[in-house]
Design an enzyme around this catalytic site. Structure first.
Site, PDB file in Angstrom:
ATOM      1  N   ASP A 285      24.922 -33.776 -22.385  1.00  0.00           N
ATOM      2  CA  ASP A 285      24.366 -34.602 -21.321  1.00  0.00           C
ATOM      3  C   ASP A 285      22.880 -34.242 -21.182  1.00  0.00           C
ATOM      4  O   ASP A 285      22.358 -33.311 -21.807  1.00  0.00           O
ATOM      5  CB  ASP A 285      25.138 -34.425 -20.010  1.00  0.00           C
ATOM      6  CG  ASP A 285      24.933 -35.643 -19.093  1.00  0.00           C
ATOM      7  OD1 ASP A 285      24.010 -36.447 -19.339  1.00  0.00           O
ATOM      8  OD2 ASP A 285      25.698 -35.794 -18.120  1.00  0.00           O
ATOM      9  N   TYR A 286      22.230 -34.996 -20.347  1.00  0.00           N
ATOM     10  CA  TYR A 286      20.776 -34.984 -20.155  1.00  0.00           C
ATOM     11  C   TYR A 286      20.269 -33.589 -19.728  1.00  0.00           C
ATOM     12  O   TYR A 286      20.592 -33.120 -18.628  1.00  0.00           O
ATOM     13  CB  TYR A 286      20.488 -35.998 -19.057  1.00  0.00           C
ATOM     14  CG  TYR A 286      19.102 -36.516 -18.920  1.00  0.00           C
ATOM     15  CD1 TYR A 286      18.792 -37.822 -19.269  1.00  0.00           C
ATOM     16  CD2 TYR A 286      18.086 -35.724 -18.388  1.00  0.00           C
ATOM     17  CE1 TYR A 286      17.528 -38.319 -19.107  1.00  0.00           C
ATOM     18  CE2 TYR A 286      16.809 -36.216 -18.224  1.00  0.00           C
ATOM     19  CZ  TYR A 286      16.530 -37.517 -18.582  1.00  0.00           C
ATOM     20  OH  TYR A 286      15.277 -38.016 -18.405  1.00  0.00           O
TER      21      TYR A 286
END
Ligand code: BGC
Length: 757
Positions: A285-286
Site C-alpha cells: 500500500d501507499y
C-alpha cells in the site's frame, strides 16, 4: 532502439510458437527469461518501483522527477493518473526512450466504477446480487480501459465488524462467506476470461490482511487477533481472490502478530503463496514500506529489505526499493534471486495484460468518446443502485410516496451533486450527476410539487464539517442555524410529507475518516426534532458509508431507508424506490448497533459460558444499560411487499462426511407488488474441538417474485459448508450435531437439526 525491436520481435516469435502446443506459461517464461537476461540490476529494481504522479495523493509523497526516472528504466508503473492522452505521453517515454522499452503498467483506484459510478462497495454488498456486482466491475473495466487504465486497486475485501472505521464503506460488510462471493464476482467482472482483452483489467485484492479490524476503529491502527480467527473469520475473501485468479494483491498498513503486513513473511509468502498458491505479484500500500520506520522496524534501508524478503514485489510510493536495494544486495541483506523473482512477477503481469505485445493496447482515443458514461452504463448503474437501498422501517406504509400533493425535501444532502458518488470515486465527473432535488423534480413530472429547504448544515462544528467534506466537496451554508431550521419547518408545514436527506457527507467515510460517535449529527437531529413537531410524516433517507446508530430515529420516525452512496445515478435510483417504481430489496451486510459501546457487534459471534440474549440478568453476559442485541440485525431489510416462508424441510437429518443434504423452503410473495427477497441459510456446529459461532452464513439466494408468486429455494449443504480451521489450523469437518437455519435475516430463521455421521 535495437533492444525494443528485439522485445517485440520476440513476442511475435513466441506468439507464432503458441499456435502449436507450447503452453502459455512456457512462452511467457521464455520471453521473460530472455528479457531479464538483458536487464541491468538497476532496471530490474526499476520494475519494482511504483511512484506517485496522479491527482490523488493519500499520504506524503516522496518521489519526484518521474519522467526522467521512466527514461532511466527506474519505474515499473504509475497510478491514479486520468486521461488517455496523458497516459500515452508517459507510455511513450517508457517505450521509446528507455533502454529496453519495457511498457509501464497504469493502475487506479477504480473502486466502484470509473465515470459511471456504481454504489460504494458496502452498498453493493447490500444487494446480495452477484450478477449485479459482476456487471458493475465489468462496466468499470470497460470504461477504465477505454481511458488507459489496465490495473484496478480493487476489490477491497477486508471483513469489517468495526463501523467506527471509515473504510467499512469500501468493503463488503462483516461476513466472510458473502465477502468471498463478492470477491469472486468482482474479479470475474474486472478480469473476464482473458486479460489480454482490451476491455478487461487486472484486479488487485486488498488490503492483505485484516485491515478491517483496527483497534478502536482508528484507521491504520494495530490489528491483533488469533490465527484461528484469521483463518475462520477474516481470510476467506482473500483466499477466494487467489482462487478466482486475481493478478495482484496489495499489502495492508496494519501490523499482524506485531509485524507490519508488508514485512510479514509468514503472511505474504507462507500463507499467500505457499498455502494458497498465489502466483501474481504483490504491491505494497501507499508508503507502507517507509511507514515501517514509524512502526519501529528499522531504518529506510532495513524496511526496504524486510518488505522484499517478506514477499512484496512492488513498492508503492516509498521509493525504498529503488534507492536502497542495490546497497542491501551488496551487503547481503537481500539476494539477487529475491530481486529477480519480484521483477519477474511484475513483468509477468505486464505480459499477461498483453502490454509487451502492444504497449498501447489500452490507449485508444476512439474508445474514450464511445464507451465511457454511456446511456447503457448509466442505466445499469441506476438499476443496480436501486437494489442496494435498505428499508429499515416503514410504519403505515409511508413509503412509497404517491406522486401528488406537496413534498418537502429537506436536509444538507438533498441538493448536493459532488456528494452523490461516494468515497473513492477517483475518476468521477460529478458536475454531470444529479442532485436528489433535481431527480425528484423530474420524477414527480409535474404531478406533485417538491419544495426544498436545506434546513441545517452537516453539523454545528465547522471544523468537523470541513474535515468531512474534503476534495472540494465543501457544502457549508453560512446562515444562522435557527434561521435555516425555521425556514425548513415553515416549508414542511405546507407539505403533506417530509423527505429528509441526511446522514454523512461522502468523505465522512472512506480512508482516514474514522468516527467515535455514530449517531446522526447534532444539527441534523435538531432539525428532525423540529420537523417532527409539525406532525407531518417523515421519511429519513440516511446517506452513510457505515453502520450508524439510529435508536432515536427508529423510535420516532415512521420511515427510514439507508441509501448509502449510490453512485453517479444515485439520485434517480433513490426516486425510483421512493416513488415505488422499484421495491427496495437490499439487506444489511453489517449489524446496526444500538450504541457505540456495543462495538464490536456482529451476528456470527461465539457463545459465552453465560449467554443472555435478553436484558438484564445478574452474572450473565450482558450490559447494565443496553440490550445485547442489535438495533437492526445482519441480513435485515424490508420490502414494499411481504413474503411468507413455508416450513423448512431437510432431505435427510443425517449426512456422511463426504455426502450432502438439501434444505428447502418455499417463499411466496404475499403482498401486492413485485419484490426481491434474499433467502439466507445459516449453519451452527453444535459441538466442536474449538468453540464455534452461534450461526454462520453458508448460502443465500436472491429471488424476484411477482405478487402471489411462489418459488422453492433449495440449498445443498456440502462438507465444505461445515468445515473450519481447528487449533492446529487444519481445515476439518468434525462429525456430530449441526443446526441449519433458513430465514429472511439472521434473527428471523427456522431451525432444524441434522447430524454428520
Ligand atoms: C489506500 C489504498 C489505495 C492506495 C492508492 C492508499 O492510501 O489505502 O487502498 O489503493 O492508497 O491510491
Amino acid at each position: 532502439m535495437k533492444y525494443k525491436i528485439t522485445i517485440f520481435a520476440m513476442v511475435a516469435v513466441c506468439a507464432l510458437a503458441a499456435r502449436g502446443a507450447a503452453p502459455q506459461n512456457e512462452r511467457m517464461n521464455h520471453f521473460i527469461d530472455d528479457l531479464m537476461s538483458r536487464m541491468t540490476l538497476q532496471e530490474k529494481i526499476g520494475q519494482l518501483n511504483l511512484p506517485v504522479t496522479g491527482d490523488i495523493i493519500t499520504g506524503s509523497s516522496v518521489s519526484g522527477n518521474v519522467v526522467d526516472l521512466i527514461e532511466a528504466g527506474g519505474v515499473g508503473g504509475l497510478f491514479n493518473m486520468k486521461g488517455e492522452r496523458q497516459i500515452r505521453q508517459l507510455q511513450d517515454v517508457a517505450v521509446k526512450k528507455s533502454r529496453l522499452g519495457i511498457p509501464l503498467i497504469f493502475g487506479m483506484d477504480v473502486i466502484h466504477g470509473y465515470e459511471t459510478i456504481f454504489p460504494i462497495p458496502l452498498a453493493l454488498s447490500m444487494s446480495w446480487d452477484m450478477d449485479a456486482i459482476r456487471s458493475s466491475a465489468r462496466i468499470a473495466a470497460l470504461e477504465a480501459t477505454a481511458d488507459g487504465i489496465c490495473w484496478s486497486f480493487s476489490p477491497m475485501v477486508d471483513v469489517c465488524r468495526e463501523p467506527r472505521w471509515g473504510r467499512m464503506s469500501e468493503g463488503n460488510g462483516e461476513d466472510p462467506y458473502l465477502g468471498a462471493a463478492i470477491c469472486r464476482a468482482m474479479i470475474e467482472g474486472y478480469q473476464g476470461q482473458d486479460l489480454t482483452d482490451r476491455a478487461t483489467m487486472m484486479s488487485c485484492v486488498k488490503h492483505f490482511a485484516l485491515y478491517g479490524a483496527p483497534e478502536a476503529g482508528r484507521d491504520y491502527n494495530t490489528v491483533d487477533m488469533s490465527r484461528v480467527r484469521m483463518f475462520n473469520e477474516y481470510f476467506e475473501p482473500y483466499k477466494a481472490g487467489v482462487e478466482a485468479g486475481a493478478g495482484s494483491f496489495m499489502s495492508s498498513f496494519n501490523t499482524i502478530d506485531y509485524v507490519p503486513a508488508s514485512a510479514n513473511r509468514w503472511l505474504m509468502t507462507e500463507v499467500l503463496r505457499d498455502q494458497w498458491g498465489f502466483d501474481g505479484f504483490v504491491v505494497t500500500d501507499y508508503t507502507a514500506i517507509s511507514e515501517m520506520m514509524n512502526h519501529g522496524m528499522g531504518d529506510y534501508q532495513t524496511v526496504g529489505a524486510l518488505a522484499l524478503n517478506a514477499g512484496c514485489d512492488m513498492d508503492m510510493v516509498s521509493d525504498a526499493y529503488r534507492t536502497t536495494l542495490e546497497k542491501s544486495l551488496a551487503e547481503g541483506r537481500v539476494s539477487i534471486e529475491t530481486i529477480d523473482r519480484a521483477c519477474r512477477r511484475v513483468l509477468e503481469a505486464k505480459y499477461k495484460l498483453g502490454l509487451f505485445d502492444d504497449p498501447y493496447r489500452y490507449l485508444d482515443a476512439k474508445r474514450r468518446g464511445k464507451e465511457i458514461y454511456t446511456a447503457a452504463n448509466r442505466a445499469e448503474a441506476r438499476r443496480i443502485a436501486t437494489e442496494t437501498f435498505v428499508l429499515l422501517k416503514n410504519d403505515d406504509n409511508v413509503l412509497p410516496l404517491r406522486r401528488e400533493g406537496k413534498i418537502a425535501l429537506v436536509g444538507p444532502l438533498a441538493n448536493t451533486r459532488a456528494n452523490m458518488p461516494g468515497t473513492w470515486s477517483v475518476a468521477a465527473t460529478s458536475d454531470r450527476y444529479s442532485t436528489l432535488l433535481e431527480a425528484m423534480q423530474r420524477a414527480v413530472s409535474g404531478k406533485a410539487e417538491v419544495l426544498y429547504a436545506k434546513g441545517c448544515n452537516v453539523c454545528y462544528d465547522e471544523e468537523l464539517e470541513k474535515n468531512s467534506t474534503m476534495f472540494g466537496r465543501e457544502m457549508r451554508d453560512p446562515r444562522d442555524a435557527a434561521v435555516m431550521r425555521d425556514e425548513a419547518v415553515r416549508l414542511a408545514q405546507q407539505c403533506d410529507v417530509i423527505v429528509a436527506a441526511m446522514g454523512e457527507p461522502s468523505e465522512m467515510s472512506g480512508e482516514a475518516s474514522s468516527r467515535s460517535s455514530l449517531t446522526i449529527l447534532d444539527a441534523q437531529r435538531d432539525l428532525l426534532e423540529a420537523l417532527l413537531k409539525t406532525g407531518k410524516p417523515i421519511v429519513l433517507l440516511n446517506f452513510s458509508g457505515r453502520a450508524t446508530v439510529m435508536n432515536w430515529e427508529a423510535e420516532h420516525l415512521p420511515a427510514i431507508m439507508n441509501v448509502w452512496f449510490g453512485g453517479s445515478e444515485a439520485a434517480d435510483a433513490i426516486c425510483d424506490v421512493v416513488f415505488g417504481d422499484v421495491s427496495p430489496g437490499g439487506k444489511l451486510t453489517v449489524t446496526m448497533p444500538r450504541n457505540e459501546g456495543q462495538i464490536p457487534i456482529y451476528y456470527n459471534h461465539l457463545n459465552t459460558g453465560r449467554p443472555n440474549p435478553k436484558w438484564f440478568t445478574k452474572y450473565t453476559s450482558n450490559y447494565l444499560d443496553v440490550p445485547n442485541d442489535a438495533l437492526f440485525p445482519f441480513g435485515y431489510g424490508l420490502s414494499y411487499t411481504t413474503f411468507s416462508y413455508s416450513p423448512l424441510t431437510l432431505s435427510s437429518n443425517a449426512m456422511t462426511a463426504t455426502g450432502s443434504i438439501t434444505a428447502s423452503v418455499t417463499v411466496t410473495n404475499t403482498g401486492s407488488c413485485a419484490g426481491a427477497e434474499v433467502v439466507q441459510l445459516y449453519i451452527r456446529d453444535m459441538v466442536g474441538s474449538i468453540a464455534r459461532p452461534v450461526q454462520e452464513l453458508k448460502d443465500f439466494a436472491r429471488i424476484q417474485l411477482q405478487p402471489g408468486e411462489s418459488r422453492t429455494v433449495s440449498f445443498t449443504i456440502t462438507p465444505d459448508k461445515l468445515k473450519f480451521y481447528n487449533s492446529n489450523l487444519d481445515y476439518v469437518l468434525e462429525p456430530g450435531d449441526f443446526e441449519v437455519m433458513v430465514g429472511t435475516d439472521s434473527r428471523h430463521v427456522q431451525r432444524l437439526p441434522f447430524a454428520v455421521k
